[in-house]
Design an enzyme around this catalytic site. Structure first.
Site, PDB file in Angstrom:
ATOM      1  N   ASP A  78      -9.993  -2.328  -6.505  1.00 13.75           N
ATOM      2  CA  ASP A  78      -9.324  -1.824  -5.221  1.00 13.75           C
ATOM      3  C   ASP A  78      -8.873  -3.583  -4.728  1.00 13.75           C
ATOM      4  OD1 ASP A  78      -8.668  -1.715  -2.756  1.00 13.75           O
ATOM      5  OD2 ASP A  78     -10.742   0.151  -2.297  1.00 13.75           O
TER       6      ASP A  78
ATOM      7  N   TYR B  89     -16.336  -1.351   0.118  1.00 13.80           N
ATOM      8  CA  TYR B  89     -15.301  -0.646   0.546  1.00 13.80           C
ATOM      9  C   TYR B  89     -13.873  -0.025   0.235  1.00 13.80           C
ATOM     10  CZ  TYR B  89     -12.866   1.959   5.350  1.00 13.80           C
ATOM     11  OH  TYR B  89     -12.348   3.302   5.103  1.00 13.80           O
TER      12      TYR B  89
ATOM     13  N   LYS C  42      -1.901  -2.700   2.593  1.00 13.72           N
ATOM     14  CA  LYS C  42      -2.489  -4.552   3.623  1.00 13.72           C
ATOM     15  C   LYS C  42      -1.621  -4.772   3.259  1.00 13.72           C
ATOM     16  CE  LYS C  42      -6.822  -3.333   5.215  1.00 13.72           C
ATOM     17  NZ  LYS C  42      -8.054  -2.824   4.688  1.00 13.72           N
TER      18      LYS C  42
HETATM   19  C1  LIG Z   1      -8.683  -1.744   4.502  1.00 13.08           C
HETATM   20  C2  LIG Z   1      -9.382  -2.079   3.109  1.00 13.08           C
HETATM   21  C3  LIG Z   1      -9.375   0.237   2.188  1.00 13.08           C
HETATM   22  C4  LIG Z   1      -8.212   1.495   2.979  1.00 13.08           C
HETATM   23  O1  LIG Z   1      -7.402   1.001   3.895  1.00 13.08           O
HETATM   24  P1  LIG Z   1      -6.472   1.907   4.888  1.00 13.08           P
HETATM   25  O2  LIG Z   1      -5.400   2.087   4.665  1.00 13.08           O
HETATM   26  O3  LIG Z   1      -7.213   1.424   6.016  1.00 13.08           O
HETATM   27  O4  LIG Z   1      -7.115   3.312   4.551  1.00 13.08           O
HETATM   28  C5  LIG Z   1      -9.422   0.498   1.213  1.00 13.08           C
HETATM   29  N1  LIG Z   1      -9.885  -0.258   0.448  1.00 13.08           N
HETATM   30  C6  LIG Z   1     -10.074  -2.071   0.649  1.00 13.08           C
HETATM   31  C7  LIG Z   1     -10.396  -2.961   0.491  1.00 13.08           C
HETATM   32  C8  LIG Z   1      -9.903  -2.195   2.057  1.00 13.08           C
HETATM   33  O5  LIG Z   1     -10.321  -3.132   2.467  1.00 13.08           O
END
Ligand SMILES: *Cc1c(COP(=O)(O)O)cnc(C)c1O
Length: 420
Positions: free
Chosen positions: A231, A143, A259
């Protein structure tokens, strides 16, 4: 007036789709009524009915120190009393960027955004701008936020809702996105701008990279002149002091964070070498900006969080995660429930089955067998809050003391017996 979870859910549903501002929170994939949080402290959240839960959601990662950590609250309060946003640069942004650059060798420059979605989106734009190529490769079950071009075969909320991608994303927006199975090195040729990967997949439960996967991606990207994007929105400063780069010894060209680095405030960040980041406006032709980017409250909270996360903290985080995972494994074994509790350092996952999945197809079989949903409710009713969906991980943090972990494990043992 006394609020109940039910009454707030009913009111919420009238004014917000599903009653929530992010789909997983709606409990749609586990059924039932979400608890509405009134407050949080350390490892606990308390709902509007006064029921307290040991919280393993922790905002899906930002709560690595636990809720309302005194140092974070103090930093936010101090920042807020000096104003909440200026539209001009601040000391806090420079300090946070310097701290992150110190931790991640190779990430010399960076840009802050207001979410992980923006960070990943901007990193993709940067890679396309820097390579002059269009096509991107992502892995099924990874994601990267809800940007159109990345919203295919995402895990997490996308998977939870049973959507292949999303309505409203035109074919054209994903025409240049290739989806490949996780843990297999895809064919990477001279048309590929960037290969985006969660170095530890943590939005399809927890799926570690197989031996040589990340290194192999690095080599294949180098050969084709493509960029590699880590990511690290979940792994960043949860896995290790220097993130996945340090943990695996593989260095990407571009990183995305979020995060943890916002300490619970809205934040994202992407970066790369000086050379790569020179493509970003105003130095280069790739545009990206934001009214609240580098917000003084978010940078203060992020800095305060990273200050607590010294090298010793990662030893402790891993110890806590292992205590939890070991306890869970014996609880399931004692109850005769087939479960897998994978860990990568401080990261903990949970699948109900007999074999650890290595890709999204294997994850889906286990996630959709209906056991997680039952276990979730048996835990919740006994005061332990797991993420309300089978595609998420557990987020133990520094606030989860041994006593709290042991209490949670005892609850999970009862829950395991209840579903056996
Ligand atoms: C949570 C998440 C995102 C998106 O971050 P948001 O602050 O919710 O937009 C992107 N990549 C990864 C791996 C994530 O866990």
């Amino acid at each position: 007036m006394n609020h109940t979870n039910e009454s707030l859910f009913e009111r919420g549903k009238l004014v917000m789709p599903g009653g929530v501002n992010s789909p997983v929170r709606s409990f749609r994939s586990v059924g039932g009524t979400p608890y509405f949080v009134a407050s949080g402290e350390g490892p606990y959240v308390t709902d509007v009915e006064g029921k307290t839960y040991i919280d393993f959601v922790q905002s899906y990662g930002p709560g690595i120190l636990g809720h309302a950590h005194p140092k974070v609250i103090e930093a936010i309060t101090k920042a807020a009393s000096a104003g909440t946003s200026y539209g001009a640069p601040t000391l806090g942004e420079v300090e946070l960027a310097e701290e992150i650059a110190r931790r991640i060798p190779g990430m010399e420059m960076m840009r802050m955004t207001s979410s992980g979605t923006e960070a990943a989106m901007s990193a993709i734009r940067l890679a396309r701008g820097a390579t002059g190529r269009n096509t991107i490769i992502k892995f099924a079950g990874c994601y990267h936020g809800h940007t159109d071009s990345l919203l295919v075969a995402g895990g997490s909320g996308v998977a939870n809702q049973g959507l292949a991608g999303s309505d409203g994303v035109p074919d054209g927006a994903v025409a240049d996105t290739i989806v490949a199975p996780f843990n297999v090195i895809p064919e990477i040729d001279e048309t590929i701008a960037v290969v985006a990967v969660e170095p530890v997949a943590a939005n399809m439960g927890l799926v570690p990279p197989s031996e040589g996967f990340l290194k192999g991606l690095r080599e294949a990207c180098d050969k084709a002149g493509a960029m590699l994007l880590f990511d690290e929105v979940i792994t960043g400063f949860r896995l290790a002091h220097g993130g996945a780069t340090e943990w695996f010894g593989v260095q990407p060209d571009v990183w995305a964070f979020g995060k943890v680095i916002g300490g619970g405030l809205p934040v994202g960040l992407y970066g790369g070498s000086r050379e790569v980041m020179a493509h970003i406006s105003p130095l280069g032709g790739v545009y990206q900006g934001g009214t609240l980017s580098g917000n003084p409250l978010a940078t203060a909270a992020g800095l305060a969080t990273l200050e607590v996360l010294d090298r010793d903290a990662y030893v402790e985080l891993e110890r806590i995660a292992n205590r939890l995972a070991t306890g869970m494994r014996s609880a399931f074994a004692d109850a005769g429930v087939d479960a897998i509790v994978p860990t990568v350092g401080p990261i903990v996952g949970l699948f109900f089955g007999t074999e650890a999945p290595t890709n999204f197809d294997e994850v889906k079989v286990l996630a959709e067998n209906g056991v997680y949903q039952k276990f979730f409710h048996e835990c919740l009713s006994r005061g332990v809050a797991l993420a309300p969906g089978p595609y998420e991980i557990l987020f133990p943090g520094l606030a989860h003391s041994d006593a709290v972990i042991d209490e949670a494990v005892a609850v999970m043992a009862e829950a395991a017996n209840a579903i056996a």
